[in-house]
Design a protein around this motif. Structure first.
Motif, PDB file in Angstrom:
ATOM      1  N   SER A 151      12.379  31.711  30.587  1.00  0.00           N
ATOM      2  CA  SER A 151      12.784  31.385  29.355  1.00  0.00           C
ATOM      3  C   SER A 151      13.586  30.057  29.658  1.00  0.00           C
ATOM      4  CB  SER A 151      13.263  32.292  28.715  1.00  0.00           C
ATOM      5  OG  SER A 151      14.752  32.769  29.145  1.00  0.00           O
ATOM      6  N   GLU A 152      13.704  29.271  28.628  1.00  0.00           N
ATOM      7  CA  GLU A 152      14.455  27.905  28.725  1.00  0.00           C
ATOM      8  C   GLU A 152      15.856  28.362  28.892  1.00  0.00           C
ATOM      9  OE1 GLU A 152      15.650  24.231  25.801  1.00  0.00           O
ATOM     10  OE2 GLU A 152      14.040  25.469  25.400  1.00  0.00           O
ATOM     11  N   ARG A 153      16.383  29.526  28.352  1.00  0.00           N
ATOM     12  CA  ARG A 153      17.957  29.969  28.404  1.00  0.00           C
ATOM     13  C   ARG A 153      18.085  30.317  29.813  1.00  0.00           C
ATOM     14  NH1 ARG A 153      21.927  33.060  24.408  1.00  0.00           N
ATOM     15  NH2 ARG A 153      23.830  31.949  25.408  1.00  0.00           N
ATOM     16  N   ALA A 154      17.117  31.064  30.540  1.00  0.00           N
ATOM     17  CA  ALA A 154      17.346  31.527  31.931  1.00  0.00           C
ATOM     18  C   ALA A 154      17.284  30.488  32.831  1.00  0.00           C
ATOM     19  CB  ALA A 154      15.872  32.414  32.295  1.00  0.00           C
ATOM     20  N   ARG A 155      16.638  29.281  32.556  1.00  0.00           N
ATOM     21  CA  ARG A 155      16.485  28.085  33.217  1.00  0.00           C
ATOM     22  C   ARG A 155      17.970  27.073  33.089  1.00  0.00           C
ATOM     23  NH1 ARG A 155      12.748  25.059  31.983  1.00  0.00           N
ATOM     24  NH2 ARG A 155      11.599  26.808  30.362  1.00  0.00           N
ATOM     25  N   ASN A 156      18.631  27.452  32.116  1.00  0.00           N
ATOM     26  CA  ASN A 156      19.821  26.559  31.803  1.00  0.00           C
ATOM     27  C   ASN A 156      20.891  26.883  32.674  1.00  0.00           C
ATOM     28  OD1 ASN A 156      22.446  25.784  30.864  1.00  0.00           O
ATOM     29  ND2 ASN A 156      21.458  25.729  28.609  1.00  0.00           N
ATOM     30  N   MET A 157      21.096  25.834  33.743  1.00  0.00           N
ATOM     31  CA  MET A 157      22.034  26.107  35.004  1.00  0.00           C
ATOM     32  C   MET A 157      23.440  25.808  34.462  1.00  0.00           C
ATOM     33  SD  MET A 157      20.487  26.803  37.654  1.00  0.00           S
ATOM     34  CE  MET A 157      22.160  26.498  38.664  1.00  0.00           C
ATOM     35  N   ASP A 158      23.739  25.331  33.467  1.00  0.00           N
ATOM     36  CA  ASP A 158      25.043  25.217  33.027  1.00  0.00           C
ATOM     37  C   ASP A 158      25.556  26.744  32.499  1.00  0.00           C
ATOM     38  OD1 ASP A 158      25.693  22.667  33.337  1.00  0.00           O
ATOM     39  OD2 ASP A 158      25.068  22.087  31.231  1.00  0.00           O
ATOM     40  N   GLU A 159      24.741  27.463  31.788  1.00  0.00           N
ATOM     41  CA  GLU A 159      24.896  29.008  31.538  1.00  0.00           C
ATOM     42  C   GLU A 159      24.807  29.787  32.820  1.00  0.00           C
ATOM     43  OE1 GLU A 159      24.473  30.030  27.010  1.00  0.00           O
ATOM     44  OE2 GLU A 159      22.440  29.814  28.015  1.00  0.00           O
ATOM     45  N   ASP A 160      23.991  29.290  33.816  1.00  0.00           N
ATOM     46  CA  ASP A 160      23.918  30.145  34.724  1.00  0.00           C
ATOM     47  C   ASP A 160      25.214  30.247  35.761  1.00  0.00           C
ATOM     48  OD1 ASP A 160      23.003  31.148  37.338  1.00  0.00           O
ATOM     49  OD2 ASP A 160      21.306  30.290  37.523  1.00  0.00           O
ATOM     50  N   VAL A 161      25.703  28.778  35.905  1.00  0.00           N
ATOM     51  CA  VAL A 161      26.906  28.847  36.580  1.00  0.00           C
ATOM     52  C   VAL A 161      28.101  29.517  35.772  1.00  0.00           C
ATOM     53  CG1 VAL A 161      28.676  27.056  37.354  1.00  0.00           C
ATOM     54  CG2 VAL A 161      26.206  26.540  37.875  1.00  0.00           C
ATOM     55  N   LYS A 162      28.057  29.374  34.539  1.00  0.00           N
ATOM     56  CA  LYS A 162      29.055  29.675  33.688  1.00  0.00           C
ATOM     57  C   LYS A 162      29.286  31.389  33.856  1.00  0.00           C
ATOM     58  CE  LYS A 162      31.037  30.251  28.990  1.00  0.00           C
ATOM     59  NZ  LYS A 162      30.671  29.731  27.645  1.00  0.00           N
ATOM     60  N   PHE A 163      27.963  31.929  33.830  1.00  0.00           N
ATOM     61  CA  PHE A 163      27.912  33.396  33.995  1.00  0.00           C
ATOM     62  C   PHE A 163      28.198  33.852  35.472  1.00  0.00           C
ATOM     63  CE2 PHE A 163      25.503  37.047  35.691  1.00  0.00           C
ATOM     64  CZ  PHE A 163      26.044  38.085  34.556  1.00  0.00           C
ATOM     65  N   TRP A 164      27.760  32.943  36.465  1.00  0.00           N
ATOM     66  CA  TRP A 164      28.129  33.302  37.800  1.00  0.00           C
ATOM     67  C   TRP A 164      29.543  33.449  38.063  1.00  0.00           C
ATOM     68  CZ3 TRP A 164      26.062  35.782  41.746  1.00  0.00           C
ATOM     69  CH2 TRP A 164      26.636  35.472  43.113  1.00  0.00           C
ATOM     70  N   ASN A 165      30.463  32.418  37.422  1.00  0.00           N
ATOM     71  CA  ASN A 165      31.819  32.432  37.893  1.00  0.00           C
ATOM     72  C   ASN A 165      32.608  33.365  37.127  1.00  0.00           C
ATOM     73  OD1 ASN A 165      31.397  30.231  39.475  1.00  0.00           O
ATOM     74  ND2 ASN A 165      31.667  28.673  38.058  1.00  0.00           N
ATOM     75  N   LEU A 166      32.120  33.783  35.877  1.00  0.00           N
ATOM     76  CA  LEU A 166      32.456  34.918  35.190  1.00  0.00           C
ATOM     77  C   LEU A 166      32.495  36.417  35.929  1.00  0.00           C
ATOM     78  CD1 LEU A 166      33.733  36.125  32.442  1.00  0.00           C
ATOM     79  CD2 LEU A 166      31.444  36.307  31.355  1.00  0.00           C
ATOM     80  N   PHE A 167      31.164  36.441  36.372  1.00  0.00           N
ATOM     81  CA  PHE A 167      30.789  37.444  37.202  1.00  0.00           C
ATOM     82  C   PHE A 167      32.007  37.630  38.410  1.00  0.00           C
ATOM     83  CE2 PHE A 167      28.377  38.953  40.979  1.00  0.00           C
ATOM     84  CZ  PHE A 167      28.138  40.341  40.558  1.00  0.00           C
ATOM     85  N   CYS A 168      32.357  36.542  39.226  1.00  0.00           N
ATOM     86  CA  CYS A 168      32.953  36.539  40.374  1.00  0.00           C
ATOM     87  C   CYS A 168      34.520  36.524  39.900  1.00  0.00           C
ATOM     88  CB  CYS A 168      32.947  34.958  40.904  1.00  0.00           C
ATOM     89  SG  CYS A 168      31.468  34.764  41.862  1.00  0.00           S
ATOM     90  N   ASP A 169      34.842  36.190  38.620  1.00  0.00           N
ATOM     91  CA  ASP A 169      36.264  36.534  38.249  1.00  0.00           C
ATOM     92  C   ASP A 169      36.552  38.097  37.865  1.00  0.00           C
ATOM     93  OD1 ASP A 169      38.675  35.466  37.107  1.00  0.00           O
ATOM     94  OD2 ASP A 169      37.860  35.951  35.076  1.00  0.00           O
ATOM     95  N   ILE A 170      35.304  38.565  37.313  1.00  0.00           N
ATOM     96  CA  ILE A 170      35.737  39.987  36.983  1.00  0.00           C
ATOM     97  C   ILE A 170      35.701  40.838  38.163  1.00  0.00           C
ATOM     98  CG2 ILE A 170      34.195  41.861  36.019  1.00  0.00           C
ATOM     99  CD1 ILE A 170      33.207  40.170  33.780  1.00  0.00           C
ATOM    100  N   CYS A 171      34.823  40.249  39.369  1.00  0.00           N
ATOM    101  CA  CYS A 171      34.824  41.145  40.641  1.00  0.00           C
ATOM    102  C   CYS A 171      35.968  40.663  41.519  1.00  0.00           C
ATOM    103  CB  CYS A 171      33.666  40.863  41.188  1.00  0.00           C
ATOM    104  SG  CYS A 171      32.172  41.589  40.374  1.00  0.00           S
ATOM    105  N   ASN A 172      36.915  39.782  41.083  1.00  0.00           N
ATOM    106  CA  ASN A 172      37.985  39.098  41.782  1.00  0.00           C
ATOM    107  C   ASN A 172      37.639  38.741  43.133  1.00  0.00           C
ATOM    108  OD1 ASN A 172      40.727  38.546  42.184  1.00  0.00           O
ATOM    109  ND2 ASN A 172      41.101  40.665  42.963  1.00  0.00           N
ATOM    110  N   THR A 173      36.575  37.892  43.132  1.00  0.00           N
ATOM    111  CA  THR A 173      36.070  37.209  44.034  1.00  0.00           C
ATOM    112  C   THR A 173      35.753  35.730  43.963  1.00  0.00           C
ATOM    113  OG1 THR A 173      34.023  37.550  43.466  1.00  0.00           O
ATOM    114  CG2 THR A 173      34.755  39.096  45.129  1.00  0.00           C
ATOM    115  N   PRO A 174      37.274  35.065  43.442  1.00  0.00           N
ATOM    116  CA  PRO A 174      37.351  33.565  43.333  1.00  0.00           C
ATOM    117  C   PRO A 174      36.478  32.742  44.432  1.00  0.00           C
ATOM    118  CG  PRO A 174      39.506  34.327  43.720  1.00  0.00           C
ATOM    119  CD  PRO A 174      38.609  35.649  43.745  1.00  0.00           C
ATOM    120  N   GLU A 175      36.665  33.003  45.526  1.00  0.00           N
ATOM    121  CA  GLU A 175      36.147  32.468  46.648  1.00  0.00           C
ATOM    122  C   GLU A 175      34.665  32.077  46.672  1.00  0.00           C
ATOM    123  OE1 GLU A 175      35.967  36.530  48.032  1.00  0.00           O
ATOM    124  OE2 GLU A 175      37.325  35.304  47.235  1.00  0.00           O
TER     125      GLU A 175
END
Length: 198
Positions: A151-175
């Motif tokens: 889907s178009e939303r799945a291919r939205n790299m801005d949202e992709d990066v936002k989700f990934w960084n949120l995921f890393c923040d939750i998991c306490n892996t900022p690196e």
């Protein structure tokens, strides 16, 4: 990311997703479809809004594609595939739905052309995991063993990066947050040099 040092170049990672990830798809009820379309999706991930199991199932499949696409960029030495196994009606997806819907899933939908059997779905899993046909293929979304378009939303790299960084923040892996400079350094110094010799 933590397992990457133990995965040999050329090995394959597969992500089982679903057509339900598509906000524009004609799948499921209106309420859950509207939830996955919501531009404030990231503010809803803790489940505090009205919780709907099917809505969050859809969100999980969208999130899985985001993870698959961004890690494919991070680890080009690996083969990463996302696939849709098709509609398997006996998986319990309708367990929270009204009883008439559950009966429909159990006794009617298995005999329709849009439904695939468990054996067929398992056969696809095995094919995607071991077939030489997909050697070197990465960052692709597959359906019926062929390349398809997510889907178009799945291919939205801005949202992709936002989700990934949120995921890393939750998991306490900022690196591990997605940053081109940090990422290249991480991949070259940690991942590539940590891969055990075959």
């Amino acid at each position: 990311m933590q397992l990457a040092p133990y995965i040999q170049p050329g090995n394959r990672i597969i992500f089982a997703t679903s057509a339900l990830h598509n906000p524009e798809g004609a799948h499921g009820d209106k309420e859950s479809s509207e939830q996955i379309k919501d531009p404030d999706l990231f503010n809803m991930l803790d489940g505090t809004p009205d919780y709907s199991g099917i809505a969050y199932y859809k969100v999980s499949k969208l999130a899985m594609l985001w993870v698959a696409f961004i890690t494919a960029k991070q680890f080009p030495q690996l083969s990463e595939l996302s696939f849709e196994p098709g509609f398997v009606s006996v998986t319990g997806l309708a367990r929270q739905r009204p009883w008439i819907t559950r009966m429909l899933f159990k006794f009617v939908l298995p005999y329709t052309s849009q439904t695939v059997t468990i054996d067929h779905a398992v056969s696809d899993y095995v094919c995607y995991a071991i077939s030489n046909e997909y050697d070197g293929v990465t960052g692709e979304y597959l359906f019926n063993r062929e390349k398809a378009e997510a889907s178009e939303r799945a291919r939205n790299m801005d949202e992709d990066v936002k989700f990934w960084n949120l995921f890393c923040d939750i998991c306490n892996t900022p690196e591990l947050m997605y940053n081109q400079v940090v990422l290249k350094e991480y991949v070259s110094t940690y991942i590539m040099h940590s891969i055990p010799a075959s």
